[in-house]
Design a protein around this motif. Structure first.
Motif, PDB file in Angstrom:
ATOM      1  N   ASN A  58       0.858  -1.183   0.000  1.00 27.01           N
ATOM      2  CA  ASN A  58       0.000   0.000   0.000  1.00 27.01           C
ATOM      3  C   ASN A  58       0.898   1.237   0.000  1.00 27.01           C
ATOM      4  N   LEU A  59       0.922   1.930  -1.126  1.00 31.00           N
ATOM      5  CA  LEU A  59       1.781   3.105  -1.229  1.00 31.00           C
ATOM      6  C   LEU A  59       1.334   4.178  -0.246  1.00 31.00           C
ATOM      7  N   PRO A  60       2.258   4.754   0.509  1.00 33.19           N
ATOM      8  CA  PRO A  60       1.888   5.793   1.480  1.00 33.19           C
ATOM      9  C   PRO A  60       1.524   7.097   0.777  1.00 33.19           C
ATOM     10  N   GLY A  61       0.542   7.789   1.311  1.00 35.23           N
ATOM     11  CA  GLY A  61       0.149   9.088   0.783  1.00 35.23           C
ATOM     12  C   GLY A  61       0.697  10.218   1.633  1.00 35.23           C
ATOM     13  N   ASP A  62       0.626  11.412   1.114  1.00 32.41           N
ATOM     14  CA  ASP A  62       1.107  12.609   1.818  1.00 32.41           C
ATOM     15  C   ASP A  62       0.043  13.689   1.662  1.00 32.41           C
ATOM     16  N   VAL A  63      -0.577  14.066   2.772  1.00 37.36           N
ATOM     17  CA  VAL A  63      -1.659  15.062   2.714  1.00 37.36           C
ATOM     18  C   VAL A  63      -1.161  16.418   2.241  1.00 37.36           C
ATOM     19  N   ASN A  64       0.142  16.638   2.319  1.00 35.26           N
ATOM     20  CA  ASN A  64       0.696  17.910   1.848  1.00 35.26           C
ATOM     21  C   ASN A  64       1.054  17.892   0.364  1.00 35.26           C
ATOM     22  N   GLN A  65       0.882  16.733  -0.287  1.00 36.81           N
ATOM     23  CA  GLN A  65       1.233  16.599  -1.703  1.00 36.81           C
ATOM     24  C   GLN A  65       0.050  16.086  -2.525  1.00 36.81           C
ATOM     25  N   ILE A  66      -1.151  16.532  -2.194  1.00 40.72           N
ATOM     26  CA  ILE A  66      -2.346  16.047  -2.882  1.00 40.72           C
ATOM     27  C   ILE A  66      -2.464  16.671  -4.269  1.00 40.72           C
ATOM     28  N   THR A  67      -2.567  15.834  -5.291  1.00 39.28           N
ATOM     29  CA  THR A  67      -2.752  16.251  -6.691  1.00 39.28           C
ATOM     30  C   THR A  67      -1.787  17.379  -7.067  1.00 39.28           C
ATOM     31  N   GLN A  68      -0.521  17.050  -7.000  1.00 35.71           N
ATOM     32  CA  GLN A  68       0.507  18.021  -7.371  1.00 35.71           C
ATOM     33  C   GLN A  68       0.950  17.807  -8.812  1.00 35.71           C
ATOM     34  N   PRO A  69       1.364  18.882  -9.501  1.00 37.25           N
ATOM     35  CA  PRO A  69       1.844  18.742 -10.883  1.00 37.25           C
ATOM     36  C   PRO A  69       3.211  18.068 -10.919  1.00 37.25           C
ATOM     37  N   PRO A  70       3.682  17.667 -12.093  1.00 40.62           N
ATOM     38  CA  PRO A  70       5.008  17.040 -12.195  1.00 40.62           C
ATOM     39  C   PRO A  70       6.110  17.941 -11.656  1.00 40.62           C
ATOM     40  N   SER A  71       7.084  17.308 -11.017  1.00 44.28           N
ATOM     41  CA  SER A  71       8.229  18.027 -10.440  1.00 44.28           C
ATOM     42  C   SER A  71       9.413  17.080 -10.416  1.00 44.28           C
ATOM     43  N   TRP A  72      10.575  17.584  -9.967  1.00 47.76           N
ATOM     44  CA  TRP A  72      11.744  16.725  -9.869  1.00 47.76           C
ATOM     45  C   TRP A  72      11.531  15.606  -8.855  1.00 47.76           C
TER      46      TRP A  72
END
Length: 301
Positions: A58-72
Protein backbone atom coordinates in the motif's frame (compact mmCIF):
# COMPACT_ATOMS: atom_id res chain seq x y z
CA UNK A 1 28.50 -45.46 -39.92
CA UNK A 2 25.79 -44.26 -37.52
CA UNK A 3 28.47 -43.05 -35.12
CA UNK A 4 29.87 -40.78 -37.83
CA UNK A 5 26.47 -39.55 -39.01
CA UNK A 6 25.29 -38.39 -35.61
CA UNK A 7 28.12 -35.84 -35.10
CA UNK A 8 27.60 -34.64 -38.67
CA UNK A 9 23.88 -34.13 -38.05
CA UNK A 10 24.58 -32.30 -34.80
CA UNK A 11 27.13 -30.11 -36.54
CA UNK A 12 24.64 -29.28 -39.31
CA UNK A 13 21.99 -28.39 -36.75
CA UNK A 14 24.43 -26.16 -34.90
CA UNK A 15 25.38 -24.42 -38.15
CA UNK A 16 21.72 -23.76 -38.99
CA UNK A 17 21.13 -22.27 -35.56
CA UNK A 18 24.19 -20.03 -35.80
CA UNK A 19 23.17 -18.84 -39.24
CA UNK A 20 19.64 -18.16 -37.99
CA UNK A 21 20.84 -16.00 -35.07
CA UNK A 22 23.27 -14.17 -37.37
CA UNK A 23 20.33 -13.42 -39.64
CA UNK A 24 18.31 -12.19 -36.67
CA UNK A 25 21.13 -9.88 -35.63
CA UNK A 26 21.44 -8.49 -39.18
CA UNK A 27 17.71 -7.79 -39.33
CA UNK A 28 17.73 -6.09 -35.95
CA UNK A 29 20.74 -3.92 -36.85
CA UNK A 30 19.19 -2.86 -40.15
CA UNK A 31 16.71 -0.63 -38.30
CA UNK A 32 17.71 0.70 -34.87
CA UNK A 33 14.01 1.13 -34.09
CA UNK A 34 13.72 -2.66 -33.89
CA UNK A 35 16.38 -2.84 -31.21
CA UNK A 36 14.52 -0.07 -29.42
CA UNK A 37 11.38 -2.22 -29.57
CA UNK A 38 13.18 -5.15 -27.95
CA UNK A 39 14.59 -2.88 -25.24
CA UNK A 40 11.12 -1.45 -24.56
CA UNK A 41 9.48 -4.88 -24.29
CA UNK A 42 12.24 -6.24 -22.06
CA UNK A 43 12.07 -3.09 -19.93
CA UNK A 44 8.34 -3.49 -19.36
CA UNK A 45 8.78 -7.17 -18.54
CA UNK A 46 11.43 -6.35 -15.95
CA UNK A 47 9.29 -3.54 -14.57
CA UNK A 48 6.32 -5.86 -14.15
CA UNK A 49 8.38 -8.58 -12.47
CA UNK A 50 10.74 -6.59 -10.27
CA UNK A 51 9.32 -3.05 -10.10
CA UNK A 52 6.65 -3.65 -7.43
CA UNK A 53 9.27 -5.23 -5.15
CA UNK A 54 10.73 -1.77 -4.51
CA UNK A 55 7.45 -0.42 -3.13
CA UNK A 56 5.20 -1.43 -0.23
CA UNK A 57 1.89 -3.15 -0.95
CA UNK A 58 0.00 0.00 0.00
CA UNK A 59 1.78 3.11 -1.23
CA UNK A 60 1.89 5.79 1.48
CA UNK A 61 0.15 9.09 0.78
CA UNK A 62 1.11 12.61 1.82
CA UNK A 63 -1.66 15.06 2.71
CA UNK A 64 0.70 17.91 1.85
CA UNK A 65 1.23 16.60 -1.70
CA UNK A 66 -2.35 16.05 -2.88
CA UNK A 67 -2.75 16.25 -6.69
CA UNK A 68 0.51 18.02 -7.37
CA UNK A 69 1.84 18.74 -10.88
CA UNK A 70 5.01 17.04 -12.19
CA UNK A 71 8.23 18.03 -10.44
CA UNK A 72 11.74 16.73 -9.87
CA UNK A 73 10.52 14.86 -6.79
CA UNK A 74 7.47 13.42 -8.57
CA UNK A 75 8.05 13.16 -12.32
CA UNK A 76 4.35 12.71 -13.14
CA UNK A 77 2.95 14.46 -10.09
CA UNK A 78 0.83 12.94 -7.34
CA UNK A 79 -2.70 11.55 -7.10
CA UNK A 80 -5.57 12.82 -4.87
CA UNK A 81 -4.13 10.78 -1.99
CA UNK A 82 -0.66 12.29 -2.32
CA UNK A 83 0.92 9.16 -3.79
CA UNK A 84 3.60 9.33 -6.46
CA UNK A 85 2.05 8.68 -9.90
CA UNK A 86 5.18 7.03 -11.32
CA UNK A 87 5.16 4.57 -8.42
CA UNK A 88 1.52 3.80 -9.18
CA UNK A 89 2.38 3.08 -12.81
CA UNK A 90 5.18 0.73 -11.79
CA UNK A 91 3.18 -1.15 -9.16
CA UNK A 92 0.15 -1.34 -11.45
CA UNK A 93 2.18 -2.77 -14.33
CA UNK A 94 2.31 -6.25 -12.81
CA UNK A 95 -1.47 -6.72 -12.99
CA UNK A 96 -1.67 -5.37 -16.55
CA UNK A 97 1.26 -7.34 -17.95
CA UNK A 98 0.50 -10.62 -16.16
CA UNK A 99 -3.11 -10.45 -17.30
CA UNK A 100 -1.96 -9.72 -20.88
CA UNK A 101 0.51 -12.63 -20.78
CA UNK A 102 -2.12 -15.09 -19.53
CA UNK A 103 -4.59 -13.86 -22.15
CA UNK A 104 -2.04 -14.23 -24.95
CA UNK A 105 -1.00 -17.74 -23.89
CA UNK A 106 -4.59 -19.00 -23.62
CA UNK A 107 -5.64 -17.30 -26.87
CA UNK A 108 -2.74 -18.72 -28.83
CA UNK A 109 -2.73 -22.21 -27.30
CA UNK A 110 -6.48 -22.79 -27.67
CA UNK A 111 -6.78 -21.05 -31.03
CA UNK A 112 -3.70 -22.73 -32.50
CA UNK A 113 -4.65 -26.20 -31.26
CA UNK A 114 -8.17 -26.04 -32.66
CA UNK A 115 -7.06 -24.37 -35.90
CA UNK A 116 -4.30 -26.90 -36.57
CA UNK A 117 -6.42 -29.94 -35.77
CA UNK A 118 -9.43 -28.65 -37.70
CA UNK A 119 -7.45 -27.64 -40.78
CA UNK A 120 -5.46 -30.86 -40.91
CA UNK A 121 -8.30 -33.30 -40.27
CA UNK A 122 -10.95 -31.48 -42.31
CA UNK A 123 -14.18 -33.40 -42.85
CA UNK A 124 -16.52 -33.85 -39.90
CA UNK A 125 -14.04 -32.64 -37.29
CA UNK A 126 -13.46 -29.44 -39.24
CA UNK A 127 -17.18 -28.78 -39.53
CA UNK A 128 -17.87 -29.33 -35.82
CA UNK A 129 -14.90 -27.30 -34.56
CA UNK A 130 -15.54 -24.39 -36.92
CA UNK A 131 -19.22 -24.24 -35.93
CA UNK A 132 -18.11 -24.05 -32.30
CA UNK A 133 -15.66 -21.30 -33.27
CA UNK A 134 -18.38 -19.41 -35.14
CA UNK A 135 -20.69 -19.60 -32.12
CA UNK A 136 -17.89 -18.34 -29.91
CA UNK A 137 -17.25 -15.41 -32.25
CA UNK A 138 -20.91 -14.38 -31.97
CA UNK A 139 -20.76 -14.09 -28.17
CA UNK A 140 -20.50 -10.37 -27.25
CA UNK A 141 -17.54 -9.99 -24.92
CA UNK A 142 -18.50 -6.80 -23.08
CA UNK A 143 -22.03 -7.88 -21.97
CA UNK A 144 -20.63 -11.22 -20.83
CA UNK A 145 -17.93 -9.50 -18.79
CA UNK A 146 -20.55 -7.22 -17.25
CA UNK A 147 -22.52 -10.26 -16.12
CA UNK A 148 -19.42 -12.04 -14.82
CA UNK A 149 -18.37 -8.91 -12.92
CA UNK A 150 -21.45 -9.26 -10.72
CA UNK A 151 -20.21 -12.58 -9.36
CA UNK A 152 -16.46 -12.41 -10.08
CA UNK A 153 -14.37 -9.57 -8.69
CA UNK A 154 -11.40 -10.02 -11.06
CA UNK A 155 -9.01 -9.10 -8.26
CA UNK A 156 -6.45 -11.50 -9.70
CA UNK A 157 -4.83 -10.82 -13.09
CA UNK A 158 -4.91 -14.55 -13.78
CA UNK A 159 -8.70 -14.55 -13.45
CA UNK A 160 -9.00 -11.60 -15.80
CA UNK A 161 -6.52 -13.14 -18.26
CA UNK A 162 -8.38 -16.46 -18.18
CA UNK A 163 -11.68 -14.81 -19.10
CA UNK A 164 -10.18 -12.58 -21.81
CA UNK A 165 -8.26 -15.54 -23.26
CA UNK A 166 -11.34 -17.76 -23.42
CA UNK A 167 -13.20 -14.93 -25.14
CA UNK A 168 -10.45 -14.16 -27.66
CA UNK A 169 -9.28 -17.42 -29.26
CA UNK A 170 -11.85 -17.55 -32.07
CA UNK A 171 -10.06 -15.25 -34.49
CA UNK A 172 -6.74 -17.06 -34.01
CA UNK A 173 -8.40 -20.44 -34.60
CA UNK A 174 -9.90 -19.25 -37.87
CA UNK A 175 -6.61 -17.73 -39.08
CA UNK A 176 -4.53 -20.80 -38.11
CA UNK A 177 -7.02 -23.10 -39.84
CA UNK A 178 -6.64 -21.09 -43.04
CA UNK A 179 -2.86 -21.35 -42.82
CA UNK A 180 -3.07 -25.08 -42.12
CA UNK A 181 -5.30 -25.71 -45.13
CA UNK A 182 -2.66 -24.04 -47.28
CA UNK A 183 0.31 -25.87 -45.76
CA UNK A 184 -1.25 -29.35 -45.74
CA UNK A 185 -1.11 -29.48 -49.53
CA UNK A 186 2.63 -28.79 -49.62
CA UNK A 187 5.03 -31.49 -50.71
CA UNK A 188 6.68 -32.12 -47.34
CA UNK A 189 3.28 -32.76 -45.70
CA UNK A 190 2.27 -35.11 -48.51
CA UNK A 191 5.58 -36.95 -48.09
CA UNK A 192 5.02 -37.27 -44.33
CA UNK A 193 1.55 -38.71 -44.90
CA UNK A 194 2.94 -41.05 -47.54
CA UNK A 195 5.44 -42.40 -45.02
CA UNK A 196 2.56 -43.26 -42.70
CA UNK A 197 3.59 -40.87 -39.95
CA UNK A 198 1.02 -40.21 -37.23
CA UNK A 199 -1.16 -37.11 -37.15
CA UNK A 200 0.52 -36.08 -33.91
CA UNK A 201 3.95 -36.21 -35.56
CA UNK A 202 2.88 -34.36 -38.70
CA UNK A 203 1.11 -31.60 -36.78
CA UNK A 204 3.74 -31.29 -34.05
CA UNK A 205 6.92 -31.76 -36.09
CA UNK A 206 5.98 -30.54 -39.57
CA UNK A 207 3.09 -28.07 -39.46
CA UNK A 208 3.70 -26.35 -36.12
CA UNK A 209 7.34 -25.30 -36.76
CA UNK A 210 6.32 -23.86 -40.14
CA UNK A 211 3.67 -21.75 -38.44
CA UNK A 212 5.75 -20.75 -35.40
CA UNK A 213 6.51 -17.20 -36.69
CA UNK A 214 2.84 -16.56 -37.42
CA UNK A 215 1.84 -17.89 -34.00
CA UNK A 216 4.48 -15.79 -32.23
CA UNK A 217 3.26 -12.63 -33.93
CA UNK A 218 -0.32 -13.46 -32.96
CA UNK A 219 0.80 -13.85 -29.36
CA UNK A 220 2.38 -10.39 -29.34
CA UNK A 221 -0.70 -8.87 -30.94
CA UNK A 222 -2.87 -10.63 -28.33
CA UNK A 223 -0.85 -8.89 -25.61
CA UNK A 224 -1.81 -5.44 -26.91
CA UNK A 225 -5.43 -6.50 -27.31
CA UNK A 226 -5.54 -7.77 -23.73
CA UNK A 227 -4.02 -4.53 -22.41
CA UNK A 228 -6.63 -2.44 -24.24
CA UNK A 229 -9.48 -4.69 -23.11
CA UNK A 230 -8.68 -4.74 -19.41
CA UNK A 231 -7.70 -1.08 -19.21
CA UNK A 232 -10.88 -0.11 -21.03
CA UNK A 233 -13.08 -2.17 -18.71
CA UNK A 234 -11.52 -0.69 -15.58
CA UNK A 235 -11.65 2.81 -17.02
CA UNK A 236 -15.38 2.46 -17.74
CA UNK A 237 -15.90 1.37 -14.15
CA UNK A 238 -17.68 -1.87 -15.03
CA UNK A 239 -15.25 -3.86 -12.86
CA UNK A 240 -14.66 -3.33 -9.15
CA UNK A 241 -11.40 -1.71 -8.06
CA UNK A 242 -9.91 -4.73 -6.36
CA UNK A 243 -6.37 -3.98 -7.51
CA UNK A 244 -4.09 -1.20 -8.72
CA UNK A 245 -3.61 -1.06 -12.47
CA UNK A 246 -3.47 1.45 -15.30
CA UNK A 247 -7.19 1.28 -16.04
CA UNK A 248 -8.08 2.19 -12.47
CA UNK A 249 -5.60 5.07 -12.63
CA UNK A 250 -7.26 6.44 -15.78
CA UNK A 251 -10.71 6.20 -14.21
CA UNK A 252 -9.68 7.95 -11.01
CA UNK A 253 -7.71 10.59 -12.92
CA UNK A 254 -10.76 11.57 -14.98
CA UNK A 255 -13.63 11.08 -12.54
CA UNK A 256 -11.97 11.75 -9.18
CA UNK A 257 -9.01 14.03 -9.81
CA UNK A 258 -10.72 15.92 -12.65
CA UNK A 259 -7.75 15.64 -14.98
CA UNK A 260 -9.79 16.96 -17.91
CA UNK A 261 -10.25 20.35 -16.23
CA UNK A 262 -7.58 20.34 -13.51
CA UNK A 263 -4.06 21.04 -14.88
CA UNK A 264 -2.40 19.71 -11.73
CA UNK A 265 -3.91 16.26 -12.38
CA UNK A 266 -2.79 16.06 -16.00
CA UNK A 267 0.28 13.98 -15.09
CA UNK A 268 -1.97 11.48 -13.31
CA UNK A 269 -3.83 10.97 -16.59
CA UNK A 270 -0.86 11.05 -18.95
CA UNK A 271 1.39 8.59 -17.08
CA UNK A 272 -0.69 5.41 -17.71
CA UNK A 273 -1.51 6.58 -21.23
CA UNK A 274 2.19 6.99 -22.02
CA UNK A 275 2.91 3.55 -20.54
CA UNK A 276 0.26 1.94 -22.79
CA UNK A 277 1.51 3.86 -25.84
CA UNK A 278 5.13 2.93 -25.20
CA UNK A 279 4.30 -0.74 -24.65
CA UNK A 280 2.27 -0.83 -27.87
CA UNK A 281 5.08 0.86 -29.76
CA UNK A 282 7.61 -1.70 -28.51
CA UNK A 283 5.42 -4.63 -29.54
CA UNK A 284 4.76 -3.14 -33.00
CA UNK A 285 8.49 -2.69 -33.59
CA UNK A 286 9.23 -6.27 -32.50
CA UNK A 287 6.47 -7.65 -34.76
CA UNK A 288 7.96 -5.67 -37.66
CA UNK A 289 11.33 -7.30 -37.01
CA UNK A 290 9.81 -10.78 -36.71
CA UNK A 291 8.03 -10.35 -40.03
CA UNK A 292 11.34 -9.80 -41.79
CA UNK A 293 13.22 -12.46 -39.82
CA UNK A 294 10.83 -15.22 -40.86
CA UNK A 295 10.03 -13.93 -44.36
CA UNK A 296 12.81 -14.84 -46.82
CA UNK A 297 11.59 -12.39 -49.46
CA UNK A 298 11.85 -9.46 -47.05
CA UNK A 299 15.32 -10.57 -45.91
CA UNK A 300 16.59 -10.56 -49.48
CA UNK A 301 15.34 -7.04 -50.23
Amino acid sequence: MSATLIPEAASATGTIRRNFWRGVWRVMKRKPSRMAGVVICVGFALMGVFGPMFYPDNLPGDVNQITQPPSWAHWFGTDPQGRDVLALVITGSRYVLLCAAVTAVITVVVGTSLGLFSGFKRGRWDTVLMRITDMKLTIPGLPLLLVLATVWKFGSPIQMGLVLGLLGWGGVARAVRAQTLSLRERGFIEAARGLGLSTKHIVGRELLPSMAPYIAMNMLISVTGAVYAQVGLFFLGVLPYESDNWGVMLNLAVFQAGAMIQPNALGYLMAPLLAILLLTLGIVLVVDAMDEIFNPRLREE
